[in-house]
Enzyme design. Sequence first.
Site, PDB file in Angstrom:
ATOM      1  N   ALA A 131     -30.172  15.226  -6.321  1.00 37.63           N
ATOM      2  CA  ALA A 131     -28.826  15.698  -6.681  1.00 37.63           C
ATOM      3  C   ALA A 131     -28.691  15.989  -8.171  1.00 37.63           C
ATOM      4  O   ALA A 131     -29.052  15.171  -9.009  1.00 37.63           O
ATOM      5  CB  ALA A 131     -27.756  14.709  -6.243  1.00 37.63           C
ATOM      6  N   GLY A 132     -28.158  17.162  -8.456  1.00 40.29           N
ATOM      7  CA  GLY A 132     -27.841  17.537  -9.827  1.00 40.29           C
ATOM      8  C   GLY A 132     -28.924  18.268 -10.580  1.00 40.29           C
ATOM      9  O   GLY A 132     -28.700  18.752 -11.692  1.00 40.29           O
TER      10      GLY A 132
ATOM     11  N   LYS B 184     -32.876  10.702   5.964  1.00 42.45           N
ATOM     12  CA  LYS B 184     -32.244  10.624   4.645  1.00 42.45           C
ATOM     13  C   LYS B 184     -30.835  10.086   4.862  1.00 42.45           C
ATOM     14  O   LYS B 184     -30.009  10.728   5.492  1.00 42.45           O
ATOM     15  CB  LYS B 184     -32.190  11.978   3.949  1.00 42.45           C
ATOM     16  CG  LYS B 184     -31.588  11.867   2.545  1.00 42.45           C
ATOM     17  CD  LYS B 184     -31.370  13.208   1.887  1.00 42.45           C
ATOM     18  CE  LYS B 184     -30.726  12.980   0.517  1.00 42.45           C
ATOM     19  NZ  LYS B 184     -30.231  14.252  -0.072  1.00 42.45           N
TER      20      LYS B 184
ATOM     21  N   ASN C  16     -31.944  21.607  -4.022  1.00 42.54           N
ATOM     22  CA  ASN C  16     -31.332  22.509  -3.052  1.00 42.54           C
ATOM     23  C   ASN C  16     -30.545  23.611  -3.749  1.00 42.54           C
ATOM     24  O   ASN C  16     -30.961  24.754  -3.822  1.00 42.54           O
ATOM     25  CB  ASN C  16     -30.446  21.726  -2.082  1.00 42.54           C
ATOM     26  CG  ASN C  16     -29.872  22.568  -0.952  1.00 42.54           C
ATOM     27  OD1 ASN C  16     -29.180  22.061  -0.085  1.00 42.54           O
ATOM     28  ND2 ASN C  16     -30.137  23.869  -0.911  1.00 42.54           N
ATOM     29  N   THR C  17     -29.388  23.255  -4.318  1.00 44.97           N
ATOM     30  CA  THR C  17     -28.475  24.256  -4.865  1.00 44.97           C
ATOM     31  C   THR C  17     -29.139  25.175  -5.877  1.00 44.97           C
ATOM     32  O   THR C  17     -28.951  26.404  -5.836  1.00 44.97           O
ATOM     33  CB  THR C  17     -27.259  23.565  -5.509  1.00 44.97           C
ATOM     34  OG1 THR C  17     -26.584  22.780  -4.517  1.00 44.97           O
ATOM     35  CG2 THR C  17     -26.291  24.591  -6.076  1.00 44.97           C
TER      36      THR C  17
ATOM     37  N   GLY D 173     -24.801  19.243  -6.294  1.00 46.25           N
ATOM     38  CA  GLY D 173     -24.410  20.634  -6.465  1.00 46.25           C
ATOM     39  C   GLY D 173     -23.935  21.026  -7.847  1.00 46.25           C
ATOM     40  O   GLY D 173     -23.596  22.191  -8.076  1.00 46.25           O
TER      41      GLY D 173
END
Length: 257
Positions: free
Chosen positions: A184-185, A97, A206-207, A158
């Site tokens: 992301a996001g 990645k 993830n977050t 995040g």
Amino acid sequence: MKKLIIAGKEFNSRLFLGTGKFNSNTVMEEAILASGCEMVTVAMKRIELDDKEDDMLKHIIHPHIQLLPNTSGVRTAEEAVFAAQMAREAFGTNWLKLEIHPDPRYLLPDSTETLKATEELVKLGFVVLPYCQADPTLCKRLEEAGAATVMPLAAPIGTNKGLQTRDFLRIIIEQASVPVVVDAGIGAPSHATEAMEMGADACLVNTAIAVAGQPVEMAIAFKEAVIAGRRAYEAGLGAVGQNLIASASSPLTSFLD
């Protein structure tokens, strides 16, 4: 549900997981397994490359999981190529990645350096999955450079703000000849469902899972959300929000006549 194919490899799950921000490696592993994911990305800066017994790796490596080292923290294409070569030697995988974000505050990807690094890494035999701006022109350039997927952001890393770039994501999905992974996001299962309903091939989360009150349960929620969104897309989701005039699903006209 159709299988996802990246660089000739088949995946049953269309949910990819990141490994940051979990309060313990045990919780991280439980969430990974509960999610059913088959692709897990890990920042090289979090791994002791000289320690084959690194505790974190023990919780990530499973037979069904494709490890995806990422270059988070590098600022230039040159640094990314160096980090990629280290990752290939350390982990025995040419999957990568690619992340290049020189601004540590917003972590937005550098488009010029990302394209440059992709071109070089593909020549070196890497399977490159680049994290990038939601820029349709850039995504086509990355595809032409040999990227195995494109990974446009939905919102800054995040932030959990959801699909802030949805109009551009639609164009990218429409134009792409390689899988589109929304990265992301994504902050809620509903965001993942929306991305999949639009035709995204996968989502990386993830977050939203790692900081949840119950990460394992949230991982399951995202698993189900991605499946629901993809099934809806493959089933031929009806147009939403394009007609302001009501249309009864069971009109009474003939009955009253």
